[in-house]
Design a protein around this motif. Structure first.
Motif, short mmCIF file in Angstrom:
data_model
loop_
_atom_site.label_atom_id
_atom_site.label_comp_id
_atom_site.label_asym_id
_atom_site.label_seq_id
_atom_site.Cartn_x
_atom_site.Cartn_y
_atom_site.Cartn_z
N VAL A 139 10.12 0.09 7.14
CA VAL A 139 10.48 0.06 8.55
C VAL A 139 9.64 1.05 9.35
O VAL A 139 9.09 0.73 10.40
CB VAL A 139 11.98 0.37 8.74
CG1 VAL A 139 12.33 0.61 10.19
CG2 VAL A 139 12.81 -0.77 8.19
N ARG A 140 9.52 2.27 8.86
CA ARG A 140 8.82 3.30 9.60
C ARG A 140 7.34 3.38 9.27
O ARG A 140 6.55 3.86 10.06
CB ARG A 140 9.47 4.67 9.34
CG ARG A 140 10.87 4.79 9.88
CD ARG A 140 10.82 4.83 11.40
NE ARG A 140 12.13 4.80 11.99
CZ ARG A 140 12.69 5.84 12.56
NH1 ARG A 140 12.07 6.98 12.61
NH2 ARG A 140 13.89 5.73 13.09
N GLY A 141 6.94 2.92 8.10
CA GLY A 141 5.55 3.02 7.68
C GLY A 141 4.67 1.91 8.19
O GLY A 141 3.46 1.96 8.06
N GLY A 142 5.26 0.90 8.76
CA GLY A 142 4.50 -0.20 9.34
C GLY A 142 3.67 -0.94 8.31
O GLY A 142 4.13 -1.28 7.23
N VAL A 143 2.42 -1.17 8.66
CA VAL A 143 1.54 -2.03 7.87
C VAL A 143 1.28 -1.47 6.47
O VAL A 143 1.06 -2.21 5.53
CB VAL A 143 0.23 -2.30 8.63
CG1 VAL A 143 -0.64 -1.07 8.70
CG2 VAL A 143 -0.52 -3.46 8.01
N ASP A 144 1.30 -0.16 6.32
CA ASP A 144 0.99 0.44 5.01
C ASP A 144 1.99 0.03 3.93
O ASP A 144 1.62 -0.07 2.76
CB ASP A 144 0.96 1.97 5.11
CG ASP A 144 -0.18 2.45 5.98
OD1 ASP A 144 -1.20 1.73 6.06
OD2 ASP A 144 -0.05 3.53 6.59
N TYR A 145 3.24 -0.21 4.29
CA TYR A 145 4.26 -0.53 3.29
C TYR A 145 4.86 -1.92 3.47
O TYR A 145 5.83 -2.26 2.83
CB TYR A 145 5.37 0.53 3.34
CG TYR A 145 4.84 1.90 3.00
CD1 TYR A 145 4.63 2.26 1.68
CD2 TYR A 145 4.51 2.79 4.00
CE1 TYR A 145 4.11 3.51 1.36
CE2 TYR A 145 3.99 4.04 3.70
CZ TYR A 145 3.80 4.39 2.38
OH TYR A 145 3.28 5.62 2.08
N ALA A 146 4.28 -2.71 4.34
CA ALA A 146 4.79 -4.06 4.59
C ALA A 146 4.38 -4.98 3.44
O ALA A 146 3.38 -4.75 2.76
CB ALA A 146 4.24 -4.59 5.90
N THR A 147 5.15 -6.03 3.24
CA THR A 147 4.79 -7.03 2.25
C THR A 147 3.63 -7.85 2.78
O THR A 147 3.33 -7.84 3.98
CB THR A 147 5.98 -7.97 1.96
OG1 THR A 147 6.28 -8.70 3.15
CG2 THR A 147 7.20 -7.20 1.49
N LEU A 148 2.97 -8.59 1.90
CA LEU A 148 1.86 -9.43 2.34
C LEU A 148 2.31 -10.45 3.38
O LEU A 148 1.60 -10.73 4.34
CB LEU A 148 1.22 -10.14 1.14
CG LEU A 148 0.44 -9.23 0.19
CD1 LEU A 148 -0.04 -10.03 -1.02
CD2 LEU A 148 -0.74 -8.59 0.91
N ALA A 149 3.49 -11.02 3.18
CA ALA A 149 4.00 -12.00 4.14
C ALA A 149 4.21 -11.37 5.51
O ALA A 149 3.95 -12.00 6.54
CB ALA A 149 5.31 -12.60 3.63
N GLU A 150 4.65 -10.12 5.55
CA GLU A 150 4.87 -9.45 6.83
C GLU A 150 3.55 -9.08 7.50
O GLU A 150 3.49 -9.00 8.73
CB GLU A 150 5.71 -8.18 6.62
CG GLU A 150 7.14 -8.46 6.23
CD GLU A 150 7.88 -7.21 5.80
OE1 GLU A 150 9.10 -7.19 5.98
OE2 GLU A 150 7.25 -6.27 5.27
#
Length: 180
Positions: A139-150
């Protein structure tokens, strides 16, 4: 035995009554319909908003304000409740911030739980919640911790964040005026 026969009055007189004995009631003045008072006073609204910001619970806030949840929802949806609706949204965002703070503390420091042996507490242990930590990172880390789909479609909107050190260096500086 003699009976007296009395003639019946004319039909109009029978319906309206005799003209000399009729009592005319005063016609009521047209009045505005009475305003319904639902009990959502400004003081109750203040209590509701304060408790809502502290707890995030509409039910608890309504209970402490002395009215039902349904009454507050109904009031919020009326024109008169427009300001309450804005304060309500703000209070919920404050409550959410508090929940995030608690979640961060639990993710970083864990939760202390008692340890029992044969019915007696013999100590405590600290339990960490990795799922909570992963959720906060996403939620807070944005793109760095998002899944590939996100991450699909994010390339066009991603802008580099300013560095933390740069932000710290700018603290306390006066902003230059654009004309200087």
């Amino acid at each position: 035995m003699a009976t007296d026969i009395v003639a019946a009055p004319p039909l109009a007189e029978a319906v309206a009554g005799p003209p000399d004995t009729a009592v005319s009631a005063p016609s009521p003045e047209p009045q505005a319909p009475a305003r319904r008072h639902d009990g959502i006073t400004p003081e109750r609204q203040r209590v509701f908003i304060e408790v809502l910001a502290a707890t995030g619970s509409v039910a608890e806030a309504a209970r402490q304000a002395g009215a039902s949840r349904q009454a507050f929802y109904a009031f919020r949806n009326r024109d008169a409740g427009r300001e309450l609706g804005k304060a309500w949204d703000h209070a919920l965002s404050l409550a959410t911030e508090q929940l995030c703070d608690v979640a961060y503390e639990r993710a970083l420091y864990g939760v202390e739980e008692p340890v029992f042996y044969h019915g007696e507490q013999i100590g405590t242990r600290r339990r960490y919640n990795d799922r909570l930590l992963m959720m906060l990172l996403r939620v807070r880390g944005g793109v760095d911790y998002a899944t590939l789909a996100e991450r699909q479609g994010w390339q066009s909107v991603i802008t580099p964040a300013p560095s933390f050190e740069g932000r710290v260096r700018r603290l306390g500086r006066r902003r230059r005026s654009r004309g200087a």
